[in-house]
Design an enzyme around this catalytic site. Structure first.
Site, PDB file in Angstrom:
ATOM      1  N   SER A 124       0.796  -1.227   0.000  1.00  0.00           N
ATOM      2  CA  SER A 124       0.000   0.000   0.000  1.00  0.00           C
ATOM      3  C   SER A 124       0.829   1.277   0.000  1.00  0.00           C
ATOM      4  CB  SER A 124      -0.944  -0.045   1.202  1.00  0.00           C
ATOM      5  OG  SER A 124      -1.832   1.014   1.162  1.00  0.00           O
ATOM      6  N   HIS A 125       0.718   2.047   1.091  1.00  0.00           N
ATOM      7  CA  HIS A 125       1.358   3.353   1.169  1.00  0.00           C
ATOM      8  C   HIS A 125       2.776   3.262   1.736  1.00  0.00           C
ATOM      9  CE1 HIS A 125      -0.703   2.154   4.755  1.00  0.00           C
ATOM     10  NE2 HIS A 125       0.148   2.876   5.454  1.00  0.00           N
ATOM     11  N   ASP A 300      -1.891   6.614  -3.341  1.00  0.00           N
ATOM     12  CA  ASP A 300      -0.803   5.847  -2.725  1.00  0.00           C
ATOM     13  C   ASP A 300      -0.308   4.776  -3.700  1.00  0.00           C
ATOM     14  OD1 ASP A 300      -2.970   4.145  -2.593  1.00  0.00           O
ATOM     15  OD2 ASP A 300      -2.394   3.273  -0.679  1.00  0.00           O
ATOM     16  N   ASP A 302      -0.760   1.589  -4.252  1.00  0.00           N
ATOM     17  CA  ASP A 302      -1.693   0.683  -4.940  1.00  0.00           C
ATOM     18  C   ASP A 302      -2.980   1.387  -5.360  1.00  0.00           C
ATOM     19  OD1 ASP A 302      -2.424   0.909  -2.240  1.00  0.00           O
ATOM     20  OD2 ASP A 302      -3.425  -1.028  -2.229  1.00  0.00           O
ATOM     21  N   ASP A 304      -5.441   2.871  -3.900  1.00  0.00           N
ATOM     22  CA  ASP A 304      -6.749   2.838  -3.234  1.00  0.00           C
ATOM     23  C   ASP A 304      -6.962   4.062  -2.352  1.00  0.00           C
ATOM     24  OD1 ASP A 304      -4.930   1.983  -1.341  1.00  0.00           O
ATOM     25  OD2 ASP A 304      -6.085   0.217  -0.710  1.00  0.00           O
ATOM     26  N   ARG A 305      -5.868   4.723  -1.951  1.00  0.00           N
ATOM     27  CA  ARG A 305      -6.020   5.941  -1.142  1.00  0.00           C
ATOM     28  C   ARG A 305      -6.010   7.185  -2.039  1.00  0.00           C
ATOM     29  NH1 ARG A 305      -2.857   5.396   4.537  1.00  0.00           N
ATOM     30  NH2 ARG A 305      -3.490   3.262   4.991  1.00  0.00           N
ATOM     31  N   LYS A 400     -11.490   0.498  -1.322  1.00  0.00           N
ATOM     32  CA  LYS A 400     -11.506   1.945  -1.501  1.00  0.00           C
ATOM     33  C   LYS A 400     -10.841   2.249  -2.832  1.00  0.00           C
ATOM     34  CE  LYS A 400      -7.548   2.521   1.593  1.00  0.00           C
ATOM     35  NZ  LYS A 400      -7.419   1.336   2.435  1.00  0.00           N
TER      36      LYS A 400
HETATM   37  C1  G16 Z   1      -5.657  -0.362   5.261  1.00  0.00           C
HETATM   38  C2  G16 Z   1      -7.110  -0.668   5.184  1.00  0.00           C
HETATM   39  C3  G16 Z   1      -7.907   0.559   5.515  1.00  0.00           C
HETATM   40  C4  G16 Z   1      -7.504   1.110   6.870  1.00  0.00           C
HETATM   41  C5  G16 Z   1      -6.027   1.306   6.923  1.00  0.00           C
HETATM   42  C6  G16 Z   1      -5.653   1.621   8.344  1.00  0.00           C
HETATM   43  O1  G16 Z   1      -5.343   0.581   4.282  1.00  0.00           O
HETATM   44  O2  G16 Z   1      -7.449  -1.113   3.886  1.00  0.00           O
HETATM   45  O3  G16 Z   1      -9.253   0.251   5.486  1.00  0.00           O
HETATM   46  O4  G16 Z   1      -8.113   2.316   7.159  1.00  0.00           O
HETATM   47  O5  G16 Z   1      -5.360   0.139   6.531  1.00  0.00           O
HETATM   48  O6  G16 Z   1      -4.315   1.657   8.503  1.00  0.00           O
HETATM   49  P1  G16 Z   1      -3.706   1.649   9.953  1.00  0.00           P
HETATM   50  O7  G16 Z   1      -4.111   0.349  10.615  1.00  0.00           O
HETATM   51  O8  G16 Z   1      -2.245   1.769   9.693  1.00  0.00           O
HETATM   52  O9  G16 Z   1      -4.263   2.837  10.653  1.00  0.00           O
HETATM   53  P2  G16 Z   1      -4.205   0.348   3.200  1.00  0.00           P
HETATM   54  O10 G16 Z   1      -4.308   1.538   2.279  1.00  0.00           O
HETATM   55  O11 G16 Z   1      -2.923   0.311   3.988  1.00  0.00           O
HETATM   56  O12 G16 Z   1      -4.523  -0.958   2.565  1.00  0.00           O
END
Ligand code: G16
Length: 583
Positions: A124-125, A300, A302, A304-305, A400
């Site tokens: 992800s990010h 980000d 991937d 999705d953000r 997302k």
């Molecule tokens: C993931 C989930 C999101 C969530 C985020 C929280 O995002 O898909 O629904 O809000 O983690 O991250 P943390 O637990 O670090 O606060 P992503 O974009 O990392 O896949």
């Protein structure tokens, strides 16, 4: 037909293969250990029902980060050996997380086949590269992340795994070329199909938004636009959609070539890490060079953000979802017959709650993690949802969706400006947000992140905050000593969620302190990091008086921030005198 054989390979369990908020995320060096990825993939196959493996069609792709190409070949060889019929791979192994969800739900193969799941390769990010992060998660037939029942099974399997299946002699597939490679194994034929990464997703977007009205907006010389993919996978969708379909100038795209290491950056679309965009939009302390564009956005790794910016103006993700929900029916054709309901994660501000109340919409507050929205959407209870962590989306897929969020904002801007494109002044992003606050009030909001804190210290801090909750009078006494001007806590608990669809209960989903005036302090540990712990502190205050909604948010929230830091004994436990990131 090329033949392959299947071998049982012996292995031993690795510790710590528990999927986090969104899959297993670790350093590349950890993933590269012999058998590490294999164990997790086999544990996933073993956690799925047989019909979702044998004879099934499974998608494998991701954000293209370092180690993805090797991982794809390994998963192909394991899938073949486990009796999977067909693997679908986006060209060059690239598919954004939302595009994977769209492919599972929408794509039909030449012979009528449909995918029943996907391995998504992304952290992800988090940064990428030989010494950075890699990740893998499994998505189900509805296009959404595997629910806890499955991820718990995967984890249990990783603890007892003794062997995995591998088609060792299967030749590597060239994933840079679109086409089908066919093989024959002990259980029959096996195909790998490489397909265009953007086609299915673009087709879906065109059924949701009015591309023509967005085209007109982008063609208006007064409307200037820029998009920063931070060298993540969003770049390929941005080129296709914003430039080729909607006519934006190629120069409006920043960092839109996907790179294995994201160009050395941190592909997290926030005010700290999306530096170049923040400067271009006139939001950096040093000011901007030239006139900033009217609209800017970032994604980000991937895709999705998303982060939405106006000229010298930041839209908080919590406001963004509330504003999209408030305008969706008028501005976005997909929602023209009304919204089924809306939902947000617990730490997200209550801006969406106010919209739901005013528009008389079903409303849900779920724990952090997109998977919790999926059940609501599958049950037809929710159309639009969002999170403070820069995630926004709808029931068109079960992830997302960063590009969707940008198209939603462009749709709102196009709708608000439809009679103004030839006039002197356009309605801006800032105008839309200010009008929203005037109607619904403003939720001042900020998040403090303390990244890479010692895991033991973070645990102790959280325990301290839970212990404090046993006596509200004591809590309020401490608060008054810190800031007498802050209102009193009327409820303090750990958030617990009962899923209204399947009745499952999720406990310990964040520590809450709720104040008499509607303010909130929330503390939770991130579930997406790969080393140490990240403490997140969410600070929110509601202001209904339209005369008071225009303050600087850090200034407005300063008293509550002081309370949050002192109440949690942040410095004592972690040694940190300042957060790593403020958003
Ligand atoms: C993931 C989930 C999101 C969530 C985020 C929280 O995002 O898909 O629904 O809000 O983690 O991250 P943390 O637990 O670090 O606060 P992503 O974009 O990392 O896949």
């Amino acid at each position: 037909m090329v033949l392959f054989t299947v071998t049982w390979k012996e292995t031993t369990p690795f510790e710590g293969q528990k999927p986090g908020t969104s899959g297993l995320r670790k350093k590349v060096t950890v993933f590269k250990q012999p058998n590490y990825l294999h164990n997790f993939v086999q544990s996933t196959f073993n956690a799925l029902s047989a019909d979702k493996v044998k004879g099934a069609t499974i998608v494998v792709s991701g954000d293209g980060r370092y180690f993805s190409k090797d991982a794809i070949q390994i998963i192909i060889k394991m899938a073949a050996a486990n009796g999977v019929r067909r693997i679908w791979v986006g060209q060059n192994g690239l598919l954004s997380t939302p595009a994977v969800s769209a492919v599972i739900r929408e794509r039909v193969g030449a012979d009528g086949s449909k995918a029943t799941g996907a391995f998504i390769l992304t952290a992800s990010h988090n940064p990428g590269g030989p010494h950075e992060d890699f990740g893998i998660k499994y998505n189900m037939e509805n296009g959404g992340p595997a629910p806890e029942a499955i991820t718990d099974k995967i984890f249990a399997n990783t603890k007892i795994i003794k062997e995995y299946l591998l088609a060792e002699d299967l030749l590597d597939v060239d994933i840079s070329v679109i086409g089908v490679s066919s093989f024959d194994g002990p259980e029959g034929p096996f195909d790998v199909e490489v397909f265009d990464s953007t086609t299915d997703y673009v087709k879906l977007m065109k059924t949701i938004f009015d591309f023509e009205s967005i085209q007109k907006l982008l063609a208006c010389p007064k409307f200037t636009f820029c998009y920063d993919a931070l060298h993540g996978v969003a770049g390929i969708y941005a080129k296709r959609i914003f430039v080729e379909e909607l006519g934006a100038n190629e120069s409006s795209l920043m960092n839109c070539t996907p790179k294995e290491d994201f160009g050395g950056g941190h592909p997290d679309p926030n005010l700290t890490y999306a530096k170049e965009l923040v400067a271009r939009m006139g939001l950096s302390k040093s000011g901007s060079q030239g006139e900033p564009p009217e609209f800017g956005a970032a994604a980000d790794g991937d895709a999705d953000r998303n982060m939405i910016l106006g000229k010298r103006f930041f839209v908080t993700p919590s406001d963004s979802v509330a504003i999209i929900a408030a305008n969706a029916v008028e501005a976005i054709p997909y929602f023209s017959s009304g919204l089924k309901g809306v939902a947000r994660s617990m730490p997200t501000s209550a801006a969406l709650d106010v919209v739901a109340k005013n528009l008389n919409l079903k409303f849900f507050e779920v724990p952090t993690g997109w998977k919790f929205f999926g059940n609501l959407m599958d049950a037809g209870l929710c159309s639009i949802c969002g999170e403070e962590s820069f995630g926004t989306g709808s029931d068109h897929i079960r992830e997302k969706d960063g590009i969707w969020a940008v198209l939603a904002w462009l749709s709102i801007l196009a709708y608000r400006n439809k009679d103004k494109l030839d006039g002197d002044k356009l309605v801006t992003v800032e105008d839309i947000v200010l009008q929203h606050w005037a109607t619904y009030g403003r939720h001042y909001y900020t998040r403090y992140d303390y990244e890479n804190v010692d895991a033991g210290a973070a645990k102790e801090l959280m325990e301290h905050l839970v212990n404090l909750q046993s006596s509200l009078p004591d809590v309020n006494k401490i608060i008054k000593e810190i800031r007498p001007d802050v209102s009193s806590v009327v409820q303090a608990d750990e958030f617990e969620y009962k899923d209204p669809v399947d009745g499952s209960i999720s406990k310990h989903q964040g520590i809450r302190y709720l104040f008499e005036d509607g303010s909130r302090l929330v503390f939770r540990l991130s579930g997406t990091g790969s080393v140490g712990a990240t403490i997140r502190v969410y600070i929110e205050q509601y202001e209904k008086d339209p005369m008071k909604t225009g303050r600087d948010s850090q200034e407005a929230l300063a008293p509550l921030v002081a309370v949050a830091i002192k109440l949690s004994k942040m410095q004592e436990f972690t040694g940190r005198s300042a957060p790593t990131v403020i958003t």
